[in-house]
Design a protein around this motif. Structure first.
Motif, PDB file in Angstrom:
ATOM      1  N   PRO A 193       0.831  -1.206   0.000  1.00 53.75           N
ATOM      2  CA  PRO A 193       0.000   0.000   0.000  1.00 53.75           C
ATOM      3  C   PRO A 193       0.866   1.256   0.000  1.00 53.75           C
ATOM      4  CG  PRO A 193      -0.820  -1.600   1.589  1.00 53.75           C
ATOM      5  CD  PRO A 193       0.507  -2.130   1.113  1.00 53.75           C
ATOM      6  N   PHE A 194       0.419   2.245  -0.747  1.00 52.80           N
ATOM      7  CA  PHE A 194       1.177   3.485  -0.894  1.00 52.80           C
ATOM      8  C   PHE A 194       0.180   4.634  -0.911  1.00 52.80           C
ATOM      9  CE2 PHE A 194       3.589   6.370  -3.991  1.00 52.80           C
ATOM     10  CZ  PHE A 194       4.386   6.914  -2.995  1.00 52.80           C
ATOM     11  N   GLY A 195      -0.035   5.234   0.253  1.00 51.03           N
ATOM     12  CA  GLY A 195      -1.055   6.258   0.412  1.00 51.03           C
ATOM     13  C   GLY A 195      -0.990   7.391  -0.583  1.00 51.03           C
ATOM     14  N   PRO A 196       0.208   7.918  -0.909  1.00 47.22           N
ATOM     15  CA  PRO A 196       0.284   9.069  -1.815  1.00 47.22           C
ATOM     16  C   PRO A 196       0.239   8.701  -3.301  1.00 47.22           C
ATOM     17  CG  PRO A 196       2.158   8.987  -0.266  1.00 47.22           C
ATOM     18  CD  PRO A 196       1.503   7.659  -0.250  1.00 47.22           C
ATOM     19  N   LYS A 206       6.163   3.351   7.634  1.00 50.67           N
ATOM     20  CA  LYS A 206       4.848   2.918   8.115  1.00 50.67           C
ATOM     21  C   LYS A 206       3.750   3.849   7.626  1.00 50.67           C
ATOM     22  CE  LYS A 206       2.474   1.290  12.297  1.00 50.67           C
ATOM     23  NZ  LYS A 206       2.580   1.088  13.767  1.00 50.67           N
ATOM     24  N   ALA A 207       4.048   5.149   7.576  1.00 49.76           N
ATOM     25  CA  ALA A 207       3.055   6.110   7.104  1.00 49.76           C
ATOM     26  C   ALA A 207       2.694   5.865   5.641  1.00 49.76           C
ATOM     27  CB  ALA A 207       3.583   7.530   7.284  1.00 49.76           C
ATOM     28  N   LEU A 208       3.654   5.349   4.866  1.00 52.85           N
ATOM     29  CA  LEU A 208       3.400   5.096   3.449  1.00 52.85           C
ATOM     30  C   LEU A 208       2.371   3.994   3.234  1.00 52.85           C
ATOM     31  CD1 LEU A 208       6.938   5.289   1.779  1.00 52.85           C
ATOM     32  CD2 LEU A 208       4.990   6.784   1.368  1.00 52.85           C
ATOM     33  N   GLU A 225      -3.893   7.807  11.676  1.00 52.82           N
ATOM     34  CA  GLU A 225      -2.624   7.151  11.980  1.00 52.82           C
ATOM     35  C   GLU A 225      -1.494   7.772  11.165  1.00 52.82           C
ATOM     36  OE1 GLU A 225      -0.566   2.691  12.048  1.00 52.82           O
ATOM     37  OE2 GLU A 225      -2.565   2.971  11.179  1.00 52.82           O
ATOM     38  N   LYS A 226      -1.780   8.084   9.914  1.00 47.97           N
ATOM     39  CA  LYS A 226      -0.764   8.694   9.060  1.00 47.97           C
ATOM     40  C   LYS A 226      -0.323  10.041   9.639  1.00 47.97           C
ATOM     41  CE  LYS A 226      -1.641   8.235   4.717  1.00 47.97           C
ATOM     42  NZ  LYS A 226      -0.674   7.244   4.192  1.00 47.97           N
ATOM     43  N   ALA A 227      -1.289  10.861  10.067  1.00 48.93           N
ATOM     44  CA  ALA A 227      -0.972  12.163  10.641  1.00 48.93           C
ATOM     45  C   ALA A 227      -0.110  12.007  11.890  1.00 48.93           C
ATOM     46  CB  ALA A 227      -2.254  12.923  10.969  1.00 48.93           C
ATOM     47  N   ASP A 228      -0.425  11.017  12.722  1.00 46.72           N
ATOM     48  CA  ASP A 228       0.347  10.781  13.944  1.00 46.72           C
ATOM     49  C   ASP A 228       1.775  10.341  13.627  1.00 46.72           C
ATOM     50  OD1 ASP A 228       0.518  10.338  16.920  1.00 46.72           O
ATOM     51  OD2 ASP A 228       0.845   8.276  16.264  1.00 46.72           O
ATOM     52  N   VAL A 242       1.095  21.763   3.269  1.00 45.54           N
ATOM     53  CA  VAL A 242       1.377  20.396   2.843  1.00 45.54           C
ATOM     54  C   VAL A 242       0.574  19.460   3.734  1.00 45.54           C
ATOM     55  CG1 VAL A 242       3.159  18.619   2.605  1.00 45.54           C
ATOM     56  CG2 VAL A 242       3.692  20.999   2.074  1.00 45.54           C
ATOM     57  N   LEU A 243      -0.096  18.498   3.141  1.00 46.40           N
ATOM     58  CA  LEU A 243      -0.899  17.561   3.910  1.00 46.40           C
ATOM     59  C   LEU A 243      -0.020  16.800   4.899  1.00 46.40           C
ATOM     60  CD1 LEU A 243      -3.841  16.590   4.101  1.00 46.40           C
ATOM     61  CD2 LEU A 243      -3.256  14.765   2.494  1.00 46.40           C
ATOM     62  N   TYR A 244      -0.422  16.781   6.157  1.00 48.04           N
ATOM     63  CA  TYR A 244       0.275  16.138   7.278  1.00 48.04           C
ATOM     64  C   TYR A 244       1.485  16.934   7.762  1.00 48.04           C
ATOM     65  CZ  TYR A 244      -2.594  12.298   5.572  1.00 48.04           C
ATOM     66  OH  TYR A 244      -3.649  11.531   5.134  1.00 48.04           O
ATOM     67  N   ALA A 245       1.563  18.217   7.398  1.00 48.10           N
ATOM     68  CA  ALA A 245       2.575  19.071   8.011  1.00 48.10           C
ATOM     69  C   ALA A 245       2.267  19.207   9.496  1.00 48.10           C
ATOM     70  CB  ALA A 245       2.579  20.447   7.344  1.00 48.10           C
ATOM     71  N   HIS A 246       3.316  19.193  10.312  1.00 44.22           N
ATOM     72  CA  HIS A 246       3.159  19.276  11.762  1.00 44.22           C
ATOM     73  C   HIS A 246       3.842  20.560  12.239  1.00 44.22           C
ATOM     74  CE1 HIS A 246       2.708  18.016  15.891  1.00 44.22           C
ATOM     75  NE2 HIS A 246       4.020  18.027  16.095  1.00 44.22           N
TER      76      HIS A 246
END
Length: 509
Positions: free
Chosen positions: A145-148, A446-448, A455-458, A313-317
């Motif tokens: 799986p590859f979210g992006p 793992k985020a990928l 979970e991806k954001a975390d 940017v999506l998931y920028a912290h």
């Protein structure tokens, strides 16, 4: 206005400027394209040019939202491995070849062939198979799986090239673009211009609205501005920040400043002393006044970086910027055994006047805490040889390196993995700090593969916090995109990542 990313369907020598034809706008850029093969470049302004001739299955709009282009829709299997795309019917390439499933397969298999050594290989190397279900349907199966994945397909590099043209030209396709875009290729006079002509068979009704489009590389900041003033250009990007006010007073011009996702940073080669000591890297962060840098080098058209990944940017912290504290910097250097400072080199990836101002400012700031640096702005060939393709990390000459990046897929993976993962050490990608933290690598990996947004954001937040703590960089500023158009021009937009959408370009009579 901060743009959010969500997944959705010199002196000018000419005394008299030549008159511009009504339907032939001239767009001026700061750099020349190094190729017209979108799969073989990492340069945003290069893909801005190739987008005149090429389109992909998807694209980003001005808010970095994904929109359908040559794909009308798609479905994803529950395990996140298989994507089935329904393709747009009736589309033809400039050479008359039909756009269909075979074209998608030919393009993706080309970039996946390691023997072709295309720059965008790592963007697509998670694809396992491409199956043509029918002329208007393609099934792509991933290795994991590859979210992006859809964001990667929306990137300007993921263009559809005519299979017939690929077979005809081979590697020389870099000089003979044949796509489905609004303009057909006319000529490329290297260092001078790239020209396209209206494609009469373009599938979008009413487009293009002009007879031709010409892109001109003009490296010198002042010359780009002067060409706007004299009317020799209809559009210029980027503009020198210090000239924004003067240009804005010209009633024949429209000057636009927009928030971007382009971050500027200073990387530190952690394989070499003294940058292997975290106290030295922290000291450099404390030694630089980012607020003052934004004013001095960017004339206020920038803000201090609040973390590793720019907002938008999506998931920028977002995190607190490193405070300016030269006393703390001197204390850390003393603790690290450098009470009297040290000498090193500072290279810039760019030769622009803004970059020159930035590295001179950093040089002055570091001198105040005892760090003496020699600065050098690298020409493109030097940058490639000395930094990007350095074969042995242990002997790489780079020390302090001023550079920038925008996540042109709109999400955090492409803001972190190419710059800060262990696998991204040059010459493979752009981790010029030679930073390596197994925990960060694991979080990115793992985020990928996770399909949960929460979970991806975390995971990405934890990775960014750890990187900030390890300090392989001094994050500096996030700049604004500054560009201008003639009053007669419309339909050209600079994207948050610094790319350009010119499909709707039009000129008033």
């Amino acid at each position: 206005m901060i743009l959010r990313s969500l997944l959705a369907t010199g002196l000018f020598c000419g005394l008299i400027a030549p008159a511009l034809a009504a339907g032939d706008p001239i767009l001026v850029l700061g750099n020349q394209p190094e190729t017209l093969d979108p799969y073989n470049t990492n340069t945003t302004l290069t893909t801005a040019v190739t987008k005149s001739f090429y389109e992909g299955l998807f694209e980003f709009d001005k808010d970095l939202k994904v929109q359908n282009v040559l794909a009308e829709s798609y479905e994803v299997s529950t395990d996140g491995l298989t994507y089935t795309f329904k393709l747009r019917e009736g589309v033809k390439f400039h050479d008359g070849t039909p756009f269909d499933g075979n074209a998608v397969k030919a393009n993706l298999e080309r970039v996946l062939n390691p023997e072709n050594r295309l720059a965008r290989y790592n963007q697509f190397n998670r694809i396992r198979t491409i199956e043509v279900v029918s002329p208007v349907s393609v099934r792509i199966t991933l290795k994991e799986p590859f979210g992006p994945f859809i964001n990667s397909l929306a990137h300007a590099s993921a263009a559809m090239i005519s299979p017939a043209a690929l077979q005809k030209w081979g590697k020389d396709i870099a000089f003979h673009p044949v796509g489905t875009g609004p303009f057909t290729f006319v000529e490329w006079k290297q260092t001078d211009s790239v020209k396209g002509a209206k494609f009469a068979g373009y599938w979008q009704a009413g487009l293009p609205k002009v007879d031709s489009i010409t892109w001109k590389p003009v490296p010198e900041n002042g010359t780009r501005a002067a060409m706007l003033q004299t009317g020799e250009a209809d559009f210029a990007f980027p503009l020198p920040y210090e000239q924004a006010k003067a240009l804005g007073e010209n009633k024949k011009l429209k000057v636009i400043a927009q928030d971007s996702i382009i971050g500027r940073y200073l990387s530190m080669n952690m394989l070499q002393k003294p940058f292997d000591d975290p106290r030295v890297r922290q000291a450099i962060n404390y030694a630089i006044n980012k607020e003052a840098l934004a004013k001095v080098a960017f004339s206020g058209y920038a803000t201090p970086a609040k973390g590793i990944v720019p907002a938008g940017v999506l998931y920028a912290h977002p995190m607190n910027a490193w405070p300016y504290d030269p006393a703390k910097a001197r204390q850390l250097l003393k603790e690290a055994g450098y009470a009297n400072g040290f000498e090193t080199t500072l290279w810039s990836a760019y030769t622009t006047s803004t970059a020159q101002k930035a590295i001179q400012f950093v040089q002055q700031q570091l001198a105040q805490v005892g760090i003496k640096v020699q600065t050098q702005a690298l020409e493109p060939g030097q940058r490639v040889e000395w930094v990007q393709t350095a074969p042995d990390p242990k002997t790489a000459r780079v020390r302090l390196y001023y550079a920038g990046w925008s996540s042109s897929t709109g999400e955090a993976d492409w803001a972190l993995r190419p710059l800060l993962s262990t696998e991204a050490w040059p010459p493979k990608l752009n981790n010029t700090a030679y930073y390596s933290n197994p925990e960060v690598d694991a979080l990115i990996a793992k985020a990928l593969v996770t399909t949960s947004d929460a979970e991806k954001a975390d995971l990405y937040a934890k990775a960014q916090e750890q990187i900030m703590k390890d300090a392989p960089w001094a994050p500096l500023v996030v700049e604004q995109n500054l560009y201008a158009t003639s009053s007669r021009l419309s339909g050209v937009v600079v994207m948050p990542d610094g790319n350009i959408d010119s499909r709707q370009v039009a000129v008033a009579p």
